[in-house]
Write a protein that holds these residues in place. Structure first.
Motif, short mmCIF file in Angstrom:
data_model
loop_
_atom_site.label_atom_id
_atom_site.label_comp_id
_atom_site.label_asym_id
_atom_site.label_seq_id
_atom_site.Cartn_x
_atom_site.Cartn_y
_atom_site.Cartn_z
N ASN A 422 0.12 10.78 -20.80
CA ASN A 422 -0.62 12.05 -20.89
C ASN A 422 -1.54 12.04 -22.11
O ASN A 422 -2.69 12.50 -22.06
CB ASN A 422 0.34 13.23 -20.98
CG ASN A 422 0.94 13.57 -19.63
OD1 ASN A 422 0.35 13.30 -18.59
ND2 ASN A 422 2.13 14.17 -19.65
N THR A 423 -1.01 11.50 -23.21
CA THR A 423 -1.84 11.39 -24.41
C THR A 423 -2.98 10.41 -24.18
O THR A 423 -4.13 10.64 -24.60
CB THR A 423 -0.97 10.94 -25.59
OG1 THR A 423 0.10 11.86 -25.79
CG2 THR A 423 -1.80 10.84 -26.87
N SER A 424 -2.68 9.30 -23.51
CA SER A 424 -3.72 8.29 -23.27
C SER A 424 -4.84 8.80 -22.38
O SER A 424 -5.99 8.36 -22.49
CB SER A 424 -3.11 7.02 -22.67
OG SER A 424 -2.64 7.28 -21.36
N ILE A 425 -4.52 9.76 -21.48
CA ILE A 425 -5.56 10.33 -20.62
C ILE A 425 -6.59 11.07 -21.47
O ILE A 425 -7.81 10.91 -21.31
CB ILE A 425 -4.94 11.25 -19.56
CG1 ILE A 425 -4.20 10.44 -18.51
CG2 ILE A 425 -6.02 12.09 -18.89
CD1 ILE A 425 -3.49 11.28 -17.47
N SER A 426 -6.10 11.89 -22.38
CA SER A 426 -7.01 12.64 -23.25
C SER A 426 -7.83 11.69 -24.12
O SER A 426 -9.05 11.88 -24.28
CB SER A 426 -6.20 13.59 -24.14
OG SER A 426 -5.47 14.52 -23.36
N VAL A 427 -7.17 10.66 -24.66
CA VAL A 427 -7.88 9.71 -25.52
C VAL A 427 -8.94 8.96 -24.71
O VAL A 427 -10.09 8.79 -25.16
CB VAL A 427 -6.88 8.73 -26.15
CG1 VAL A 427 -7.61 7.61 -26.90
CG2 VAL A 427 -5.94 9.47 -27.10
N SER A 428 -8.56 8.50 -23.50
CA SER A 428 -9.52 7.73 -22.70
C SER A 428 -10.71 8.58 -22.28
O SER A 428 -11.86 8.09 -22.24
CB SER A 428 -8.82 7.15 -21.47
OG SER A 428 -8.39 8.20 -20.59
N ASN A 429 -10.47 9.85 -21.99
CA ASN A 429 -11.59 10.73 -21.61
C ASN A 429 -12.55 10.91 -22.79
O ASN A 429 -13.78 10.88 -22.60
CB ASN A 429 -11.06 12.08 -21.16
CG ASN A 429 -10.44 12.01 -19.77
OD1 ASN A 429 -10.76 11.12 -18.97
ND2 ASN A 429 -9.55 12.95 -19.47
N ASP A 430 -12.01 11.10 -23.98
CA ASP A 430 -12.87 11.26 -25.16
C ASP A 430 -13.67 9.99 -25.43
O ASP A 430 -14.88 10.06 -25.74
CB ASP A 430 -12.03 11.63 -26.38
CG ASP A 430 -11.40 13.01 -26.25
OD1 ASP A 430 -11.92 13.83 -25.45
OD2 ASP A 430 -10.39 13.28 -26.94
N LEU A 431 -12.99 8.86 -25.31
CA LEU A 431 -13.68 7.58 -25.56
C LEU A 431 -14.73 7.31 -24.50
O LEU A 431 -15.80 6.75 -24.79
CB LEU A 431 -12.66 6.44 -25.60
CG LEU A 431 -11.69 6.45 -26.79
CD1 LEU A 431 -10.64 5.33 -26.64
CD2 LEU A 431 -12.44 6.29 -28.11
N PHE A 432 -14.43 7.72 -23.25
CA PHE A 432 -15.39 7.49 -22.17
C PHE A 432 -16.65 8.34 -22.37
O PHE A 432 -17.78 7.89 -22.14
CB PHE A 432 -14.75 7.82 -20.83
CG PHE A 432 -15.67 7.64 -19.65
CD1 PHE A 432 -16.08 6.37 -19.25
CD2 PHE A 432 -16.13 8.74 -18.94
CE1 PHE A 432 -16.93 6.20 -18.17
CE2 PHE A 432 -16.98 8.58 -17.85
CZ PHE A 432 -17.38 7.31 -17.46
N LYS A 433 -16.46 9.58 -22.87
CA LYS A 433 -17.61 10.46 -23.11
C LYS A 433 -18.51 9.89 -24.20
O LYS A 433 -19.73 10.08 -24.17
CB LYS A 433 -17.13 11.85 -23.51
CG LYS A 433 -16.44 12.62 -22.38
CD LYS A 433 -15.89 13.94 -22.88
CE LYS A 433 -15.13 14.68 -21.78
NZ LYS A 433 -14.54 15.96 -22.27
#
Length: 479
Positions: A422-433
């Motif tokens: 769940n934490t990695s989803i938020s991190v990956s979305n921020d990094l993808f943006k």
């Protein structure tokens, strides 16, 4: 003098019959298996607290589940068929009990007989006068009204043992019904928790679809800004479609599971009332296994096998008694005459009889020997089934106790895995943006999180079911 000798010969013949009939083959015996271990695991415990002592309405805390079980215990077809087996066994007791008592009846008959004049009976009738001037009628009518009775004296306890065997089989069918009830309750609970798990998985998939759709919109915007390619858009689009397809798969499983529960409840399809709360917050029931020896008293299938073994042993005694002489007593009393008006002319029309027969097989006893061998084989079969049932009961409990322990460890690890993803989803979305990771890593993170969440729900369902199975395997649910 002649009558005395005949009486002596009869006694001698009866004794010969008795001696000949008493020669019976020996019954085979087999010893029981190893006694039940003192504990279900490596560590011995003297705690006799056993969760099977709880009534099922106390064991299950979910009122919706309790209501479903109540309906099933009234309407389930398999359970109702088992109740009819109990009635059949009860009637068999009445049959066996009736054989112990004399049979009595009344008979009324009429007939006519014409014999040849040149026979001993015809010549005698031609010269016989009923009274002066009245000859015996020719042809000769016959009218009879009589009461009769027959009784087999149960000198070898054959009939009594047969009745005892029927009683034990009746009690075995009662235990069989209890075993059906136990399994029915466990099956409904399994299906109910399966339904709750599917509801939870459906919510997870819907949340994932919303998350993926949001990511799809982002990548479309990035494509317009020349920061992403059409390949990324199509990959995100495919992932959303995959999740939507999974949603319909779960919906179909929900419908199938609802129909399964309705079938167990003996009713046509309808919605299953349930609370769609956070499934992973449910806690399994506390497990108290008690001592393995308590299985012999609590498990209906073990008690059923024990009663069937007792009945099989009695069947051997019944089959052995067939080798012995049987004593039958018959009696009759009534009136008989060739003319209805003479029927109640006493004592001329009175008839009565009393006879006793002592009968024993002498020469061709193959059928009796075969039945005795079959009864003995059925006894051994019942003994092996009893041993197998005890062994199976112990192994079932041991397996479920081990499963509960391992599932708890697995659930703790999967919970940590879900939190990390769940934490990695938020991190990956921020990094993808910020264009620091590509779309592939975002997709894989979302996919891994979805799978982990679904597995976590499955593990919780298995935990709840394992507690129900221990309760069932310890012998709970039928009280």
């Amino acid at each position: 003098m002649y009558k005395i000798k005949l009486y002596q010969y009869s006694i001698a013949l009866g004794l010969c019959l008795a001696v000949a009939g008493c020669k019976t083959p020996a019954a085979e015996t087999a010893s029981t298996s190893t006694p039940v271990p003192e504990a279900f695991g490596a560590v011995k415990s003297q705690d006799t607290t056993n969760m099977s002592a709880l009534k099922w309405k106390e064991f299950f805390k979910d009122q919706n589940l309790v209501e479903l079980i109540d309906v099933a215990l009234k309407n389930n077809q398999e359970l109702n068929m088992t109740l009819q087996e109990i009635e059949i066994a009860k009637n068999d007791i009445r049959v066996r009990k009736g054989l112990l008592l004399p049979t009595a009846g009344i008979r009324a008959g009429a007939g006519i007989e014409k014999v040849g004049r040149y026979t001993s009976q015809g010549a005698g009738d031609a010269t016989t006068e009923i009274k002066p001037g009245v000859e015996t009628p020719d042809p000769l009518p016959d009218f009879t009204i009589a009461a009769y009775a027959n009784w087999e004296v149960d000198i070898w306890k054959k009939l009594r043992n047969s009745k005892k065997a029927a009683v034990n089989r009746y009690l075995a069918t009662v235990e069989g019904k209890n075993f059906v009830v136990t399994n029915l309750i466990a099956e409904i609970a399994d299906s109910y928790y399966e339904l709750l798990a599917l509801d939870s998985q459906l919510d997870i998939v819907k949340q994932t679809i919303a998350l993926q759709s949001n990511a799809l919109e982002i990548v479309k915007i990035q494509k317009q800004a020349a920061r992403a390619t059409e390949l990324g858009v199509q990959k995100f689009q495919a992932e959303v479609l995959t999740s939507k397809s999974l949603e319909f798969d779960i919906l179909q499983k929900i419908k199938e599971n609802e129909n399964k529960i309705n079938f167990l409840l003996g009713r046509y399809p309808q919605d299953i009332k349930r609370d769609k709360t956070n499934f992973t917050d449910l806690l399994p029931a506390a497990v108290n296994s008690g001592l393995p020896s308590q299985l012999l008293m609590n498990r209906p299938d073990v008690k059923q096998a024990e009663l069937e073994l007792v009945a099989a042993k009695l069947d051997v005694k019944v089959a052995r008694a067939e080798f012995y002489p049987s004593l039958d007593i018959s009696a009759a009393i009534g009136v008989q005459a060739f003319k209805p008006s003479y029927l109640f002319t006493m004592p001329e029309s009175l008839l009565y009889s009393l006879a006793g027969d002592l009968v024993a097989p002498l020469i061709n006893r193959n059928a009796i020997k075969a039945e005795f061998s079959s009864a003995n084989a059925r006894q051994l079969q019942a003994l092996y089934n009893y041993d197998k049932t005890i062994l199976n009961a112990y192994l079932e409990v041991s397996t479920q106790l081990s499963k509960i322990e391992n599932l708890q460890k697995s659930y703790d690890l999967k919970s940590q895995q879900v939190d990390a993803l769940n934490t990695s989803i938020s991190v990956s979305n921020d990094l993808f943006k910020s264009a620091r990771v590509d779309y592939f890593e975002v997709l894989m993170t979302q996919r891994d999180a979805l799978e982990a969440k679904l597995e976590l729900v499955d593990t919780k369902k298995e935990q709840l079911n394992a507690a129900v199975h221990v309760y069932r395997d310890l012998g709970g649910g039928w009280k």
